[in-house]
Design a protein around this motif. Sequence first.
Motif, mmCIF file in Angstrom:
data_model
loop_
_atom_site.group_PDB
_atom_site.id
_atom_site.type_symbol
_atom_site.label_atom_id
_atom_site.label_comp_id
_atom_site.label_asym_id
_atom_site.label_seq_id
_atom_site.Cartn_x
_atom_site.Cartn_y
_atom_site.Cartn_z
ATOM 1 N N PHE A 2 93.462 28.797 -17.610
ATOM 2 C CA PHE A 2 92.473 29.706 -17.021
ATOM 3 C C PHE A 2 93.132 30.945 -16.408
ATOM 4 C CE2 PHE A 2 90.184 25.676 -17.038
ATOM 5 C CZ PHE A 2 88.925 26.066 -17.450
ATOM 6 N N SER A 3 94.352 31.228 -16.784
ATOM 7 C CA SER A 3 95.079 32.332 -16.160
ATOM 8 C C SER A 3 94.425 33.679 -16.432
ATOM 9 C CB SER A 3 96.526 32.349 -16.645
ATOM 10 O OG SER A 3 96.580 32.496 -18.069
ATOM 11 N N ALA A 4 93.708 33.810 -17.560
ATOM 12 C CA ALA A 4 93.058 35.086 -17.886
ATOM 13 C C ALA A 4 91.693 35.242 -17.228
ATOM 14 C CB ALA A 4 92.920 35.226 -19.402
ATOM 15 N N SER A 5 91.200 34.194 -16.586
ATOM 16 C CA SER A 5 89.886 34.264 -15.958
ATOM 17 C C SER A 5 89.929 35.152 -14.712
ATOM 18 C CB SER A 5 89.410 32.860 -15.578
ATOM 19 O OG SER A 5 88.298 32.928 -14.715
ATOM 20 N N PRO A 6 89.009 36.119 -14.594
ATOM 21 C CA PRO A 6 88.971 36.958 -13.373
ATOM 22 C C PRO A 6 88.787 36.133 -12.104
ATOM 23 C CG PRO A 6 87.600 37.915 -15.098
ATOM 24 C CD PRO A 6 87.998 36.547 -15.573
ATOM 25 N N ASN A 7 88.020 35.043 -12.199
ATOM 26 C CA ASN A 7 87.829 34.193 -11.014
ATOM 27 C C ASN A 7 89.162 33.599 -10.568
ATOM 28 O OD1 ASN A 7 85.109 34.711 -11.198
ATOM 29 N ND2 ASN A 7 84.599 32.781 -12.167
ATOM 30 N N PHE A 8 89.944 33.070 -11.533
ATOM 31 C CA PHE A 8 91.216 32.452 -11.159
ATOM 32 C C PHE A 8 92.205 33.496 -10.644
ATOM 33 C CE2 PHE A 8 95.509 30.964 -12.123
ATOM 34 C CZ PHE A 8 95.512 29.770 -11.414
ATOM 35 N N GLN A 9 92.212 34.662 -11.256
ATOM 36 C CA GLN A 9 93.114 35.718 -10.793
ATOM 37 C C GLN A 9 92.793 36.106 -9.350
ATOM 38 O OE1 GLN A 9 92.674 38.851 -13.676
ATOM 39 N NE2 GLN A 9 93.679 37.687 -15.314
ATOM 40 N N ARG A 10 91.515 36.104 -9.016
ATOM 41 C CA ARG A 10 91.135 36.405 -7.633
ATOM 42 C C ARG A 10 91.619 35.309 -6.694
ATOM 43 N NH1 ARG A 10 84.986 37.786 -5.460
ATOM 44 N NH2 ARG A 10 85.518 37.836 -3.225
ATOM 45 N N MET A 11 91.516 34.056 -7.122
ATOM 46 C CA MET A 11 91.969 32.950 -6.271
ATOM 47 C C MET A 11 93.476 33.042 -5.995
ATOM 48 S SD MET A 11 89.913 29.813 -8.041
ATOM 49 C CE MET A 11 88.255 30.076 -8.657
ATOM 50 N N VAL A 12 94.252 33.348 -7.032
ATOM 51 C CA VAL A 12 95.701 33.450 -6.850
ATOM 52 C C VAL A 12 96.028 34.615 -5.919
ATOM 53 C CG1 VAL A 12 97.878 33.914 -8.041
ATOM 54 C CG2 VAL A 12 96.200 32.380 -9.078
ATOM 55 N N GLU A 32 94.077 36.002 -3.524
ATOM 56 C CA GLU A 32 93.594 35.881 -2.147
ATOM 57 C C GLU A 32 94.043 34.595 -1.452
ATOM 58 O OE1 GLU A 32 89.379 36.437 -2.105
ATOM 59 O OE2 GLU A 32 89.456 38.370 -3.145
ATOM 60 N N ARG A 33 94.564 33.616 -2.233
ATOM 61 C CA ARG A 33 95.089 32.346 -1.704
ATOM 62 C C ARG A 33 93.995 31.411 -1.193
ATOM 63 N NH1 ARG A 33 100.544 31.697 -0.883
ATOM 64 N NH2 ARG A 33 100.088 30.138 0.696
ATOM 65 N N GLU A 34 93.053 31.898 -0.419
ATOM 66 C CA GLU A 34 91.952 31.061 0.025
ATOM 67 C C GLU A 34 90.739 31.930 0.334
ATOM 68 O OE1 GLU A 34 92.910 28.938 3.527
ATOM 69 O OE2 GLU A 34 93.188 30.722 4.785
ATOM 70 N N GLY A 35 89.559 31.289 0.258
ATOM 71 C CA GLY A 35 88.354 32.046 0.527
ATOM 72 C C GLY A 35 87.164 31.479 -0.229
ATOM 73 N N SER A 36 86.133 32.309 -0.357
ATOM 74 C CA SER A 36 84.903 31.871 -1.009
ATOM 75 C C SER A 36 84.213 33.085 -1.610
ATOM 76 C CB SER A 36 83.982 31.183 0.007
ATOM 77 O OG SER A 36 82.826 30.682 -0.618
ATOM 78 N N PHE A 37 83.607 32.925 -2.772
ATOM 79 C CA PHE A 37 82.869 34.012 -3.413
ATOM 80 C C PHE A 37 81.897 33.422 -4.423
ATOM 81 C CE2 PHE A 37 86.610 33.257 -6.001
ATOM 82 C CZ PHE A 37 86.135 33.297 -7.304
ATOM 83 N N THR A 38 80.931 34.226 -4.835
ATOM 84 C CA THR A 38 79.933 33.826 -5.827
ATOM 85 C C THR A 38 80.176 34.594 -7.113
ATOM 86 O OG1 THR A 38 78.308 33.385 -4.086
ATOM 87 C CG2 THR A 38 77.467 33.672 -6.328
ATOM 88 N N ALA A 39 80.208 33.860 -8.239
ATOM 89 C CA ALA A 39 80.474 34.497 -9.531
ATOM 90 C C ALA A 39 80.010 33.573 -10.645
ATOM 91 C CB ALA A 39 81.967 34.817 -9.683
ATOM 92 N N LEU A 40 80.097 34.062 -11.879
ATOM 93 C CA LEU A 40 79.768 33.251 -13.062
ATOM 94 C C LEU A 40 80.921 32.329 -13.380
ATOM 95 C CD1 LEU A 40 78.121 35.918 -15.415
ATOM 96 C CD2 LEU A 40 76.967 34.159 -14.087
ATOM 97 N N SER A 41 80.605 31.078 -13.715
ATOM 98 C CA SER A 41 81.621 30.109 -14.083
ATOM 99 C C SER A 41 82.209 30.454 -15.446
ATOM 100 C CB SER A 41 81.022 28.702 -14.117
ATOM 101 O OG SER A 41 81.922 27.782 -14.696
ATOM 102 N N ALA A 42 83.534 30.328 -15.571
ATOM 103 C CA ALA A 42 84.199 30.575 -16.855
ATOM 104 C C ALA A 42 83.982 29.421 -17.821
ATOM 105 C CB ALA A 42 85.696 30.798 -16.631
ATOM 106 N N VAL A 43 83.475 28.281 -17.334
ATOM 107 C CA VAL A 43 83.289 27.103 -18.192
ATOM 108 C C VAL A 43 81.908 27.104 -18.829
ATOM 109 C CG1 VAL A 43 83.233 24.574 -18.253
ATOM 110 C CG2 VAL A 43 84.935 25.761 -16.852
ATOM 111 N N ASN A 44 80.860 27.275 -18.021
ATOM 112 C CA ASN A 44 79.498 27.191 -18.571
ATOM 113 C C ASN A 44 78.643 28.421 -18.302
ATOM 114 O OD1 ASN A 44 78.957 26.938 -15.842
ATOM 115 N ND2 ASN A 44 78.654 24.717 -15.938
ATOM 116 N N GLY A 45 79.191 29.450 -17.652
ATOM 117 C CA GLY A 45 78.446 30.682 -17.430
ATOM 118 C C GLY A 45 77.407 30.620 -16.328
ATOM 119 N N GLU A 46 77.357 29.525 -15.565
ATOM 120 C CA GLU A 46 76.402 29.417 -14.469
ATOM 121 C C GLU A 46 76.888 30.197 -13.249
ATOM 122 O OE1 GLU A 46 75.819 25.352 -13.557
ATOM 123 O OE2 GLU A 46 74.716 24.893 -15.397
ATOM 124 N N VAL A 47 75.925 30.607 -12.417
ATOM 125 C CA VAL A 47 76.280 31.249 -11.153
ATOM 126 C C VAL A 47 76.688 30.151 -10.168
ATOM 127 C CG1 VAL A 47 75.472 32.684 -9.247
ATOM 128 C CG2 VAL A 47 74.690 33.141 -11.581
#
Length: 485
Positions: free
Chosen positions: A217-227, A229-244
């Motif tokens: 999942f290294s190319a996923s924007p969600n995962f790149q944000r996690m790496v 920011e190290r910790e936190g919370s946000f709302t986005a589309l899932s890279a697995v099933n596209g759900e919010v």
Amino acid sequence: MIAGSAIGVMALLAIVLSLLAMEHRSATHLARRSAGNLVQLIDADITRSIGLYDLALQGAATAAATPGIDKLPPQLRRELYFGRAVAAPHSERMLILDADGRVIANSGRGDHLPASFRGRPCFDVHARDPAHGLCISSPYRLGAGADAWHIAFSRRVASADGRFAGVALGEMKLRYFSVLFRSLEFGASTHVSLLQQDGALLARHPSTGRDMTGTDFSASPNFQRMVREREGSFTALSAVNGEVRLFTFSRVGELPLVLLIAISADEVYASWRRTAALVGGATLLLCLTGVGFAWLLRHELRLRHETGERMAALAATDPLTGLANRRQLDERLDAEWQRSFHNKRPLSLLMIDVDRFKWVNDVHGHARGDDILCTIANLIRQHLQRPADAGARYGGDEFCVLLPETDESGAAAVAEAIRADVQRILSHGGEADVTVSIGYASRIATQHEDVLSMIAIADAALYEAKHRGRNKVVGERCSETDLEA
């Protein structure tokens, strides 16, 4: 009242929307706090378990670096190497590798072992970097089945003089993380995942129905944000099933691991949506009721306004000819006289009288007389070319035409055109011929005169036209002094 109703509806909507927004933020905050608590709980368990692995590896590395250990009896040597390994949960086996990557000690089975671990990422890292601490490998399979997936932890073995002497390596079944995740209670649509810092998925619960271990999942924007920011919370589309989803994440201690809890937005806001639907429906009904009452009020006020305008128009209009009546003419005369005074522009007035109208009424009847008056009114109306021009029934068989910003020549032209049209339409050389006499006056208003003087001048010109034999246009020229003013 309409404005007040609209303001009331908008204020109510603003209050309800503000309260719903607060409830939405509260639902988000509660979900984030709950997920954050779970992340901390799982983080502590994983950190403790891997810490036990690390202690066992450090003990094995220390024992392997002890001079003369290879001369001890096998059972004692094994105890020194792997005595702490029993505390490591879901341990598959621990290995001691020499500087060439060959296995010199094994705590478990000997199957699936390569001839040498040289070239493996963690082995090469330890050989190259004396300062590197605990190394965690990418996930790999040993055999088949549910327990096939493993990861390896390793520590460098150094000789007495600090040279690279090998690696202490321990293998863990990834099933440990699945067991840990299953022991906790999550929502029906909540997913918990453990990933390496390079994006490789180690474990996910609940399963998606297909084996995703090792998925990158290294190319996923969600995962790149996690790496980042190290910790936190946000709302986005899932890279697995596209759900919010609401993602809550944290770095696991100082390890190159990322723990993630993903909660479906439908689950987070299910209660809020029910409340919003109930409150929104009630508010909408109330607003529609208010708008309906406001619309009915507006409709009633419009009817009253239109009725008032019609009554005002009737009060200012001659009912027979449709022209303005004497009252409206007087108001327009006063207004145009003042405008002429301020703008220094000429104002003209035509006085029109039907010739021998009493004789027409006596001979042909009042109905014929009324028809003639209506015809003349229509002819006058046709010659009112500008919005400011106005025609009026002055009384009986007499009409007036008000021509703002019109000088003597313009007034004479309009008067002659009206006289000629009346003669053309109503005079055919018989006894019933109808003509009109017209007198006009043009003035630039001054403070030395008033509008009555212009009316008197136009009226005098009219009687002069009558005196000259009727069916004439007579005007009184304005003085040079008036024109200069």
